[in-house]
Every structure is written in structure tokens, then in C-alpha cells.
Design an enzyme around this catalytic site. Structure first.
Site, short mmCIF file in Angstrom:
data_model
loop_
_atom_site.label_atom_id
_atom_site.label_comp_id
_atom_site.label_asym_id
_atom_site.label_seq_id
_atom_site.Cartn_x
_atom_site.Cartn_y
_atom_site.Cartn_z
N ASN A 69 0.80 -1.23 0.00
CA ASN A 69 0.00 0.00 0.00
C ASN A 69 0.84 1.28 0.00
O ASN A 69 0.37 2.31 -0.48
CB ASN A 69 -0.91 -0.03 1.24
CG ASN A 69 -1.51 1.32 1.54
OD1 ASN A 69 -2.47 1.74 0.90
ND2 ASN A 69 -0.93 2.04 2.51
N SER A 90 -4.35 2.62 -8.85
CA SER A 90 -5.13 3.87 -8.76
C SER A 90 -6.02 3.98 -9.99
O SER A 90 -5.68 3.44 -11.06
CB SER A 90 -4.18 5.07 -8.72
OG SER A 90 -4.89 6.27 -8.94
N ALA A 127 2.83 6.09 -14.56
CA ALA A 127 3.77 5.01 -14.93
C ALA A 127 3.86 3.98 -13.81
O ALA A 127 3.81 2.77 -14.05
CB ALA A 127 5.15 5.60 -15.22
N LYS A 154 1.74 3.38 -11.23
CA LYS A 154 0.50 2.65 -10.92
C LYS A 154 0.10 1.72 -12.07
O LYS A 154 -0.55 0.69 -11.84
CB LYS A 154 -0.62 3.64 -10.58
CG LYS A 154 -0.39 4.39 -9.26
CD LYS A 154 -0.24 3.45 -8.08
CE LYS A 154 -0.18 4.15 -6.75
NZ LYS A 154 0.01 3.24 -5.61
N TYR A 181 3.48 9.07 -11.65
CA TYR A 181 2.49 8.29 -10.88
C TYR A 181 1.74 7.36 -11.83
O TYR A 181 1.53 6.18 -11.51
CB TYR A 181 1.53 9.26 -10.18
CG TYR A 181 0.62 8.64 -9.14
CD1 TYR A 181 1.05 8.46 -7.83
CD2 TYR A 181 -0.70 8.30 -9.44
CE1 TYR A 181 0.20 7.95 -6.85
CE2 TYR A 181 -1.55 7.79 -8.48
CZ TYR A 181 -1.10 7.61 -7.18
OH TYR A 181 -1.95 7.11 -6.22
P1 NAP Z 1 -1.26 8.66 2.61
O1 NAP Z 1 -2.39 9.15 3.42
O2 NAP Z 1 -0.22 9.64 2.19
O3 NAP Z 1 -0.58 7.41 3.34
C1 NAP Z 1 0.53 6.76 2.74
C2 NAP Z 1 1.36 6.13 3.83
O4 NAP Z 1 2.53 5.53 3.20
C3 NAP Z 1 1.88 7.17 4.82
O5 NAP Z 1 1.77 6.68 6.14
C4 NAP Z 1 3.32 7.36 4.39
O6 NAP Z 1 4.18 7.76 5.43
C5 NAP Z 1 3.69 5.98 3.89
N1 NAP Z 1 4.85 6.03 3.01
C6 NAP Z 1 5.13 6.96 2.08
N2 NAP Z 1 6.30 6.70 1.48
C7 NAP Z 1 6.77 5.58 2.07
C8 NAP Z 1 7.95 4.82 1.92
N3 NAP Z 1 8.89 5.16 1.02
N4 NAP Z 1 8.14 3.73 2.69
C9 NAP Z 1 7.21 3.37 3.60
N5 NAP Z 1 6.07 4.04 3.80
C10 NAP Z 1 5.85 5.15 3.05
O7 NAP Z 1 -1.79 8.00 1.25
P2 NAP Z 1 -3.14 7.17 0.96
O8 NAP Z 1 -4.08 8.10 0.29
O9 NAP Z 1 -3.55 6.41 2.14
O10 NAP Z 1 -2.59 6.17 -0.17
C11 NAP Z 1 -2.37 4.78 0.06
C12 NAP Z 1 -2.18 4.10 -1.29
O11 NAP Z 1 -3.36 4.27 -2.09
C13 NAP Z 1 -1.03 4.67 -2.10
O12 NAP Z 1 -0.36 3.64 -2.80
C14 NAP Z 1 -1.72 5.61 -3.07
O13 NAP Z 1 -0.97 5.83 -4.23
C15 NAP Z 1 -3.01 4.84 -3.35
N6 NAP Z 1 -4.12 5.68 -3.81
C16 NAP Z 1 -4.64 6.68 -3.05
C17 NAP Z 1 -5.70 7.44 -3.56
C18 NAP Z 1 -6.34 8.56 -2.78
O14 NAP Z 1 -7.21 9.25 -3.32
N7 NAP Z 1 -5.97 8.79 -1.53
C19 NAP Z 1 -6.21 7.17 -4.83
C20 NAP Z 1 -5.65 6.14 -5.57
C21 NAP Z 1 -4.60 5.39 -5.06
P3 NAP Z 1 4.47 9.36 5.65
O15 NAP Z 1 3.17 10.05 5.55
O16 NAP Z 1 5.08 9.42 7.01
O17 NAP Z 1 5.40 9.76 4.56
#
Ligand code: NAP
Length: 250
Positions: free
Chosen positions: A90, A143, A158, A160, A156
């Protein structure tokens, strides 16, 4: 062979957002959880919340793009719990928001390193244990940006998109060991990632473009992830589930 009584899930990037919500859904379904994040403090806070639900949890901090660090994390989890039954890849960082001319090598390396590298290295470390037990379930986070055309998000998109292709390949490669590999491709979800990227007015405008008229909540992604991870999805592999409020209908 471990005789750990409950199933064990490793969720990367579970200090907050979708990862944190997923950990809580899995804990309510009786999983013990390895809570991983780059931030040791948020990972520990999430693990403490999980323990309040009556299952076991430990936190682990590492940058998911660091293959050696992730090998060490997986070894520590297997030592602590004896096994990893479910892996949720994730951890992620926000999309770039710029035209192709402004994409830098650093942006590209970081997006590919975290999303693709993180998924590859963690899966590489976890797969041997799953193969030994002839059982496992992996869910990778893509995503909607990889499902439909999306402007100004080259690195991003690329990353995803690569996760979709990796998952389809692994679904076939790992099937002989009864390891299923699926994808959740979230739509707009209200997390720190989207709050940081978009001011409230922009989020309100974007919500109007979603047929259900709102952003998804992290726990709604967690439910979809937990379903694919669970035995209820035992004949599902290589598939993409996109909770997106009707934004993408194919
Ligand atoms: P988020 O709120 O930013 O949470 C992401 C988590 O991953 C954070 O706790 C972050 O830690 C951690 N992280 C970031 N870089 C990291 C690394 N290099 N190593 C280990 N942990 C790391 O994001 P989210 O919205 O929950 O997204 C979760 C997943 O869903 C992601 O893969 C994202 O691309 C995907 N996604 C999200 C959305 C959306 O609308 N939110 C839509 C489509 C896909 P820190 O915050 O401390 O850096």
C-alpha cells in the site's frame, strides 16, 4: 512450519490513510497485523490501536523502496509471528501534478522507487514463505489514474500502471503455490495524501465529478482490500477492484 493461531497480515505504509484503515479492518476480522511505515511513530500509533481490538500487532519502520531494509523487516516479522499470510503493498506518495516537460529525474526515481520498487522488494521478500506454506494472498494498490487517461501525472501514472502489469504476471507466476495476487485501484479517497494535494474548494469541485457525489473514505478501500485478501475471495486472482463511486465504469 509455524503454528501461529491467527492469520498474519503485513500492510506497508500503514501509519495513516488507506493503510491504517486497512489494518483496522483486518484486525476486526481477526488478523494479527505487522504495521509497516516509513515513520516509526505513526506505525507504532497504528499498532497500538490494533492491539485495542484484541489481536496482536507490531510496528516496523523502513523505506519501502530500500530492498535490503524490507528484507530485514520481513525477516523480523516472520521471526515474531512465524508467517505472513497476507501482504498488502500500500505504501505510496502523491502524484506529480505537472506537464511532462517539468518531470525531473528525481521525481521519476522516487515514484518508481516507492510504488514499483516497494511492491517488488516486499513481494520478493514475502513470496518464499508463502511458497513454503503453499498459501498466500497479495493485494497491490494501484489507482484510477492507471485505469483512465490522467493528465500531468507521468511518474504516478507510470508507477501505478506498472503495478497492474506486475500483479497480472504474479497472479499467473504464483498460482501454482496457491498464492493469489489482486489489485485495488482506489478512486478519490479522503486521506492525508489528497488533503495535502488539493485545497477544500478543489476537492468539493472534484466530488461533483463522481457519480456518488463524494470522496471515498479510507475504510471503504480497506473493506475492498480485506475482501480480496480473505478466503472469501479464494477463486479470485489477477483481478482489479476499483472502489471509485462510479467515477470509472468500464
Ligand atoms: P497517505 O495518506 O499519504 O498514506 C501513505 C502512507 O505511506 C503514509 O503513512 C506514508 O508515510 C507511507 N509512506 C510513504 N512513502 C513511504 C515509503 N517510502 N516507505 C514506507 N512508507 C511510506 O496515502 P493514501 O491516500 O492512504 O494512499 C495509500 C495508497 O493508495 C497509495 O499507494 C496511493 O498511491 C493509493 N491511492 C490513493 C488514492 C487517494 O485518493 N488517496 C487514490 C488512488 C490510489 P508518511 O506520511 O510518514 O510519509
Amino acid at each position: 512450519m509455524s503454528d501461529h493461531k491467527r492469520k498474519v497480515a503485513l500492510v506497508t505504509g500503514a501509519g495513516r490513510g488507506i493503510g491504517k484503515a486497512t489494518v483496522l479492518v483486518l484486525a476486526r476480522r481477526g488478523f494479527d497485523v505487522a504495521v509497516h511505515d516509513i515513520d516509526a511513530t505513526t506505525a507504532a500509533e497504528t499498532a497500538a490501536l490494533v492491539r485495542e481490538l484484541g489481536v496482536e500487532a507490531e510496528s516496523y519502520a523502513a523505506d519501502v523502496s530500500d530492498s535490503e531494509a524490507m528484507r530485514d523487516v520481513v525477516a523480523a516479522i516472520e521471526h515474531r509471528f512465524g508467517q505472513i499470510d497476507v501482504l498488502i503493498n500500500n505504501a505510496g506518495i502523491a502524484s506529480d501534478r505537472c506537464p511532462i516537460e517539468q518531470v525531473t529525474e528525481a521525481m521519476f526515481q522516487r515514484s518508481i522507487g516507492v510504488h514499483v520498487g516497494g511492491t517488488v522488494w516486499t513481494t520478493q521478500a514475502v513470496a518464499p514463505g508463502m511458497k513454503r506454506r503453499n498459501s498466500g494472498s497479495i493485494v497491490n494498490l494501484s489507482s484510477i489514474q492507471a485505469l483512465v487517461g490522467w493528465t500531468e501525472g507521468a511518474t504516478y501514472n507510470a508507477a501505478k500502471g506498472a503495478i497492474l502489469a506486475l500483479s497480472k504476471g504474479w497472479a499467473k507466476e504464483l498460482a501454482p503455490w496457491n498464492i493469489r495476487v489482486n489489485v485495488v485501484a482506489p478512486g478519490h479517497t479522503e486521506t492525508e495524501m489528497t488533503a495535502r494535494n488539493d485545497p477544500p474548494e478543489l476537492r468539493a469541485a472534484k466530488a461533483k465529478t463522481i457519480p456518488l457525489g463524494r470522496y471515498g473514505q479510507p475504510h471503504e478501500m480497506g473493506e475492498a482490500i480485506a475482501f480480496l485478501a480473505s478466503d472469501e475471495a479464494s477463486f479470485i486472482t489477477g483481478q482489479v477492484l476499483s472502489p471509485n463511486g462510479g467515477f470509472v465504469i468500464t
